[in-house]
Enzyme design. Structure first.
Site, mmCIF file in Angstrom:
data_model
loop_
_atom_site.group_PDB
_atom_site.id
_atom_site.type_symbol
_atom_site.label_atom_id
_atom_site.label_comp_id
_atom_site.label_asym_id
_atom_site.label_seq_id
_atom_site.Cartn_x
_atom_site.Cartn_y
_atom_site.Cartn_z
ATOM 1 N N ARG A 145 0.890 -1.152 0.000
ATOM 2 C CA ARG A 145 0.000 0.000 0.000
ATOM 3 C C ARG A 145 0.929 1.203 0.000
ATOM 4 O O ARG A 145 1.644 1.476 0.970
ATOM 5 C CB ARG A 145 -0.873 -0.026 1.253
ATOM 6 C CG ARG A 145 -1.874 1.145 1.373
ATOM 7 C CD ARG A 145 -1.313 2.245 2.227
ATOM 8 N NE ARG A 145 -2.321 3.231 2.616
ATOM 9 C CZ ARG A 145 -2.012 4.398 3.176
ATOM 10 N NH1 ARG A 145 -0.757 4.724 3.409
ATOM 11 N NH2 ARG A 145 -2.960 5.238 3.526
ATOM 12 N N LEU A 146 1.007 1.894 -1.131
ATOM 13 C CA LEU A 146 1.933 3.016 -1.307
ATOM 14 C C LEU A 146 1.275 4.278 -0.759
ATOM 15 O O LEU A 146 0.254 4.739 -1.284
ATOM 16 C CB LEU A 146 2.280 3.182 -2.786
ATOM 17 C CG LEU A 146 2.852 1.925 -3.459
ATOM 18 C CD1 LEU A 146 2.745 2.037 -4.979
ATOM 19 C CD2 LEU A 146 4.302 1.721 -3.058
ATOM 20 N N ASP A 147 1.888 4.809 0.270
ATOM 21 C CA ASP A 147 1.300 5.961 0.967
ATOM 22 C C ASP A 147 1.294 7.201 0.071
ATOM 23 O O ASP A 147 2.305 7.539 -0.560
ATOM 24 C CB ASP A 147 2.134 6.238 2.224
ATOM 25 C CG ASP A 147 1.577 7.375 3.069
ATOM 26 O OD1 ASP A 147 0.440 7.240 3.545
ATOM 27 O OD2 ASP A 147 2.283 8.387 3.244
ATOM 28 N N ALA A 148 0.165 7.880 0.025
ATOM 29 C CA ALA A 148 0.013 9.217 -0.581
ATOM 30 C C ALA A 148 0.822 9.390 -1.864
ATOM 31 O O ALA A 148 1.721 10.225 -1.952
ATOM 32 C CB ALA A 148 0.405 10.301 0.428
ATOM 33 N N GLU A 205 -2.587 4.768 -1.997
ATOM 34 C CA GLU A 205 -3.404 5.815 -1.395
ATOM 35 C C GLU A 205 -3.273 7.008 -2.322
ATOM 36 O O GLU A 205 -2.156 7.434 -2.634
ATOM 37 C CB GLU A 205 -2.924 6.186 0.004
ATOM 38 C CG GLU A 205 -3.834 7.228 0.637
ATOM 39 C CD GLU A 205 -3.203 7.963 1.815
ATOM 40 O OE1 GLU A 205 -3.942 8.546 2.595
ATOM 41 O OE2 GLU A 205 -1.960 7.968 1.936
ATOM 42 N N HIS A 254 -15.759 6.745 1.773
ATOM 43 C CA HIS A 254 -15.818 6.965 3.225
ATOM 44 C C HIS A 254 -16.538 8.267 3.565
ATOM 45 O O HIS A 254 -17.435 8.309 4.406
ATOM 46 C CB HIS A 254 -14.401 6.979 3.804
ATOM 47 C CG HIS A 254 -14.325 7.525 5.195
ATOM 48 N ND1 HIS A 254 -14.126 8.876 5.441
ATOM 49 C CD2 HIS A 254 -14.462 6.934 6.398
ATOM 50 C CE1 HIS A 254 -14.131 9.070 6.756
ATOM 51 N NE2 HIS A 254 -14.324 7.917 7.366
#
Lengths: 541, 541
Positions: free
Chosen positions: A264-267, A303, A331
């Site tokens: 999961r690659l942040d931002a 992300e 969300h």
């Protein structure tokens, strides 16, 4: 770019079969580079090779030894590609032999992304002990719940003893207090034996504010681009090839040497790269090469806050080739529909009509004007199937970035929590849960950190205050640096057997089982989905 | 983005057939907006409409009237989309009716790009008068020389009376001292009657340092990206849609209302846009729509320093859709081959082998490591035909950014100048000349400007000093702000009839005629080109 070695890690310290250390350090503007053998008080010079790299083969450094690098005959720093920092971010690096671990997961096959049901875990707070070993004791429970993948918040060695993980400064070193590299290998091995995939959250858009010695070695930061966390990582300026290799080898290491199933690659919107090949395209290409070599599948999940379809488009169409991305907008629409507040970024969201749009179009903003962003925002993703999108009613950010860190359990009725769980788990996207939500854990998940620099501590406190102002939050924020904030953030496992928590757990379990057994729910083709809004009754069918 | 009107300019002041002014101003965060009728001392309020725009229809403003806008009831500023600034950048705007001009070029068809032979002109120095009218007197001469397109350095109203044009602050206003909007329309009309195309150099990557009032109206600048000239133009941040419309309408205005045949987009590598649709893609799309409406061809040509093939790839392949780009590398390789110095960015260039690579591959750097840039640089452009690349042995930058502004005439022998001319004009790319090179003009082309702010003047002087340090230039730079620097930069037309200048002119004329008449030279398929290097003899065949 130099060609990236796929089958073996080359950066930092590695060992030959004959147990000789082969060392590779990138420091393009250094005048000299020495290996400092910490305990022997010995210095061994490295040789400068092409493109800013320094190299050495030596039998003097053995697994378990501590070492540092001395630049220009002066200061000594830990290894940027250190695999282990037993004495923390300011201490010496420890040489490890990653290939020592004996894997026992030969029967494991990473499932199709369609089958992923994510469960996000912060290793430090998930259990009382806060270790991989303690986490392993919960795997049978998670298997019973029915989730198919755990997603570990970032594990890169961070300053101090308590951190969400996004302040990591050694991207190759697994947090020592969690159990280090071998601890993680053992955990992944155990997960695979229970048919649970492991997703790792990795941060390539910035480096933490304390203990970052990478800048001593080379220009890892490009000050020409701004990110909310300071200068961006240097993917397109002078000497960027070394930084790109550092990141790509890191990706490959997790997949190849830790058997991680997905990253999961942040931002990724903060990966600023105007070069002809975006760093994400290079990561995709090298991951594909690794998969071709090993025959194992690995996923790249982003992300992403851009609603830009090129990130999840294939390379051959000029895309960045990512397999899937988070949709925070689902969300936001869900929260507003559920009666949550409408401040900050929620101002853009209407209730049920936006939730309906998220169900049919994935992106709520697919070209309309956003009042919050003050621009027309988003593209359409009509051709992208549901398994390219990950949805949640809670996650570490949406909980922990609230001033008081309240989970839905503290904000919504029990029945509303159940409705939101169904909205996520039975959605035409990939569902994602946050640890403890399945038993309606009432404890908050607060922001916490542990810096040794008082000025930095004060700056973080101020920064969070400012952030909450946008949400018109009232009252005093809990201190991120207190031990209480950390202790309070641990879910209370003892509640699981109590009413109404056991009921919620059973409900989640049933929803998950329903998703797994009903073909209509597992078929993630949104084109066959029809959403009808009954606005007056606030109902979607 | 809001949909861009293709067939009419909407920004600034326009007139209906009934001579009513329709006014549209973008100022998304203003509280109020008034039209100030300068001479009548009258204020008329505008009405806020969607997306940050303010609108008014009024018979009170007529062509030729001066006007300003008053923001929030306080300060008055000229119109960001002003078409005319008769009193300079700090003065009131003048309302114009662009459609008044009676075009007489109905027989004109913009030729294929293959046939373009460019001739770069700085309007202020090309003639003694420094006007479009005087320039028109030279068109018969240019027609005799044989060039097929003049390229005008930027014309947007700039501070003071002398400027290269890259300090423009009113992108819609044609420099008043040159002859203004109607003067440019007359010039284009005259060019078309002589079968000469008109290329206009436009700057969308920054705004000049003096007289820029755009920031008073809205966030035209995005401080999150750095450019050598300050903050980048805001193409992807809050309120960027208004900025994008401002730029795109400007492109369309030049093509539609001035009959400009091609735009040369200055330094597009400094157009920082991480949005889903790059501003260049939007410019391409809207230009295509205009061409479909009018049936006239228009070209988009980029100055580009990235060696990135996506800029000149078509939209449907994920490219930015530009028709052609400059290749400075051809120039650098040619200069080094011709014995020029090897400091600054020339350090990357070898002699004849790099020139040969430019002939076959267009880009000298197509993936190799560049010592000057300190990274692997460039992509291959094997599928792109020769007419996508523009080459030169001199241009305003390569001459004027030298400390002493020397043309080749002052640096190379007469014979070498002839060799370089042949290398350019007979190349498999599109040739580009700089005014006066065809008669080996000995005068320099110096950097010159004219600011009213002494601090800015001093800062520019310092900046240039620093720039020259990279080239190890010795001695004192001429003062850019002196009248002498401007006067010295004018080519001496009287030399044209003298020896050896007349001989050089005849030589250029013959080379151009040769290019036009020899099918092998006009067939810009580099795949049929074979370049052999005889390194010892320093010869290419």
């Amino acid at each position: 770019m130099t060609s990236i070695p796929i089958s073996d890690k080359t950066l930092g310290v590695n060992f030959t079969d004959a147990n000789e250390a082969t060392i590779l350090v990138w420091a393009p503007e250094a005048e000299s580079m020495d290996l400092i053998l910490h305990h022997q008080q010995q210095a061994v010079p490295l040789t400068r090779i092409d493109y800013g790299y320094w190299s050495l083969e030596t039998p003097l450094l053995q697994p378990g030894d501590r070492y540092l690098f001395r630049i220009n005959g002066k200061n000594e720093f830990p290894d940027p590609a250190s695999l282990s920092q037993p004495d923390g971010v300011h201490g010496a690096s420890e040489a490890l032999r990653l290939t020592d671990f004996e894997w026992d997961d030969q029967a494991w096959t990473n499932p199709k992304l369609d089958d992923y049901i994510f469960y996000e875990i912060h290793t430090g707070t998930f259990t009382n002990e806060g270790t991989f070993e303690a986490l392993e004791q919960k795997l049978d429970y998670l298997h019973e719940l029915g989730i198919t993948a755990i997603e570990l918040m970032p594990l890169a060695q961070f300053p101090g003893t308590r951190n969400w993980g996004y302040d990591g400064v050694f991207p190759y070193a697994v947090q020592h207090s969690y159990g280090g590299a071998h601890g993680l290998q053992r955990l992944v091995n155990a997960c695979h034996q229970r048919q649970i995939a492991v997703v790792l959250d990795v941060v390539y858009n910035h480096l933490g504010p304390e203990g970052n010695y990478l800048g001593q070695f080379g220009p890892y930061i490009n000050p020409k681009y701004y990110t909310p966390w300071g200068g961006a990582i240097n993917f397109d300026d002078a000497w960027s090839d070394g930084v790109r290799q550092f990141v790509i080898e890191n990706v490959l290491m997790w997949f190849r040497d830790f058997h991680i199933d997905a990253l999961r690659l942040d931002a990724v919107h903060a990966l600023k790269d105007f070069g002809p090949v975006h760093i994400l395209q290079d990561i995709r290409r090298c991951t594909d090469e690794l998969m071709a070599q090993t025959g194992q599948r690995h996923y790249l999940i982003a992300e992403l806050d851009l609603n830009d379809n090129k990130y999840i488009a294939p390379l051959e169409k000029g895309g960045y080739g990512l397999d899937a991305q988070w949709i925070d907008e689902f969300h936001h629409a869900l929260r507003v529909t559920a009666g949550g507040e409408r401040t900050g970024y929620y101002t853009d969201f209407e209730g049920i009509s936006h939730l309906a749009k998220a169900y049919t179009d994935a992106f709520v903003f697919s070209g309309q004007f956003s009042n919050h962003r003050k621009r027309f925002f988003g593209t359409r993703v009509d051709d992208n199937p549901g398994q390219q999108f990950i949805v949640f009613s809670q996650n570490h950010d949406q909980i922990g970035n609230r001033m008081l860190g309240e989970r839905s359990s503290q904000l919504m009725s029990f029945e509303m929590q159940k409705t939101m769980a169904a909205a996520v788990i039975l959605s035409p996207f990939l569902p994602f849960l946050f640890m403890g939500e399945e038993w309606s854990e009432p404890h908050p998940f607060l922001y916490f950190a542990d810096h040794s620099d008082p000025e930095l501590t004060q700056a973080v406190r101020q920064g969070r205050k400012k952030e909450f102002a946008a949400f018109h939050a009232i009252g005093e924020a809990p201190d991120p640096f207190s031990l209480e904030s950390y202790a309070l953030s641990k879910p209370q496992w003892e509640l699981l057997t109590q009413t109404p928590h056991q009921q919620m757990f059973q409900y989640y379990k049933k929803l998950i089982a329903l998703r797994k057994t009903q073909p209509a729910l597992r078929h993630l083709n949104r084109r066959q989905l029809s959403v009808k809004v009954y606005a007056e009754a606030e109902t979607l069918i």
